[in-house]
Scaffold this motif. Sequence first.
Motif, short mmCIF file in Angstrom:
data_model
loop_
_atom_site.label_atom_id
_atom_site.label_comp_id
_atom_site.label_asym_id
_atom_site.label_seq_id
_atom_site.Cartn_x
_atom_site.Cartn_y
_atom_site.Cartn_z
N LEU A 288 -8.26 -1.07 -2.41
CA LEU A 288 -7.36 -0.40 -1.48
C LEU A 288 -6.11 0.17 -2.17
O LEU A 288 -5.28 0.78 -1.50
N LEU A 289 -5.99 -0.03 -3.47
CA LEU A 289 -4.80 0.36 -4.21
C LEU A 289 -5.20 1.19 -5.42
O LEU A 289 -6.38 1.23 -5.79
N ARG B 292 0.82 -1.21 0.00
CA ARG B 292 0.00 0.00 0.00
C ARG B 292 0.86 1.26 0.00
O ARG B 292 0.49 2.28 -0.59
#
Length: 325
Positions: free
Chosen positions: A212-213, A193
């Motif tokens: 999340l990326l 991340r």
Amino acid sequence: MAATAAPRASTARSTIRLLSLRGTRTPNLSFRTRAAVPTCAHLRCHLSHSSDSTPTPTTSDADADPDPEPQDSLRFAFACGGAGAGGRVYSAIALADELHNSLPCSRSLILGAPAPSLESSAAAAASYPFAPVQPRCLPRGILAAALHFRRFRPHVLVATGGAPVLPACLAALLLGLPFVIQDQDASPAPVTRLLAPFALRVFLAFNAPVRLLPKRKCAVYGNPVRMSILKCRASKAEALARFFPRAGLLGEQEAQVVLVLGGAEGSPEINVAVLNVYYEMLRKRKGRFLHELEMAYAASDVVISRAGAMTCTEILATGKPSILV
């Protein structure tokens, strides 16, 4: 013979197509690499027209100059860390094997924690050169990685996770070396991340981490599996003889073998049960990490394991019945 760095930049800018992994449907992605060779006019790179396709033997002298190589060869550096689990390390080995199989003139370098470490022993077992990077001291790790990159002159860095990834990727950023990330887990690691915004691509095993990326950089390709596992043709009798020399008197059908694995996180319940049953065997055999896992799969009838991402991928590839914790 010697050649200046200027003509080599055109080769370094050639399009590299990343290999699609078995069992996936995502199309190949292409990207352009920047020249990894310093632009100083006085620096020169040594080239030859050798066509030797054998992987470079492991050497403990990471400072030695690379062997002569074809002008159009591609060089890949892999940063990985074991920390007791082999998923990240063997992902790098699997990708290096696939690249060398498809591009025989390519060369690979494994970066990881100094020996004794899982990554150093795995690189030696796979006959790839290994370069130590100290992950506990970030400035020293960055400097060591930068020196290794300058000597090996990779076209791209592949980060598969672990403590050495952070200093290696930061060194790549400082040198202008493009890097990609391959994350094996259903939840991205903290270092993934952190570095994802700076990576050229982020290759994932599952769809869940995409949210999340940076979505535009993500590609879901699944996890790589080592060729030694995919191409293992050993019979159960041969595999049994490797681990149980005295089992030759039993037929293949009579010998029932249970393979117990711990996955990346391990399982206290599995550990206690196995230690109670096999205490004497474990006391006699100190080396408990198994590198020849393909033979263990060939010998086993059922696998009991923690549900680690890489372990599940390998169990699916071998088709073994399993009990997952």
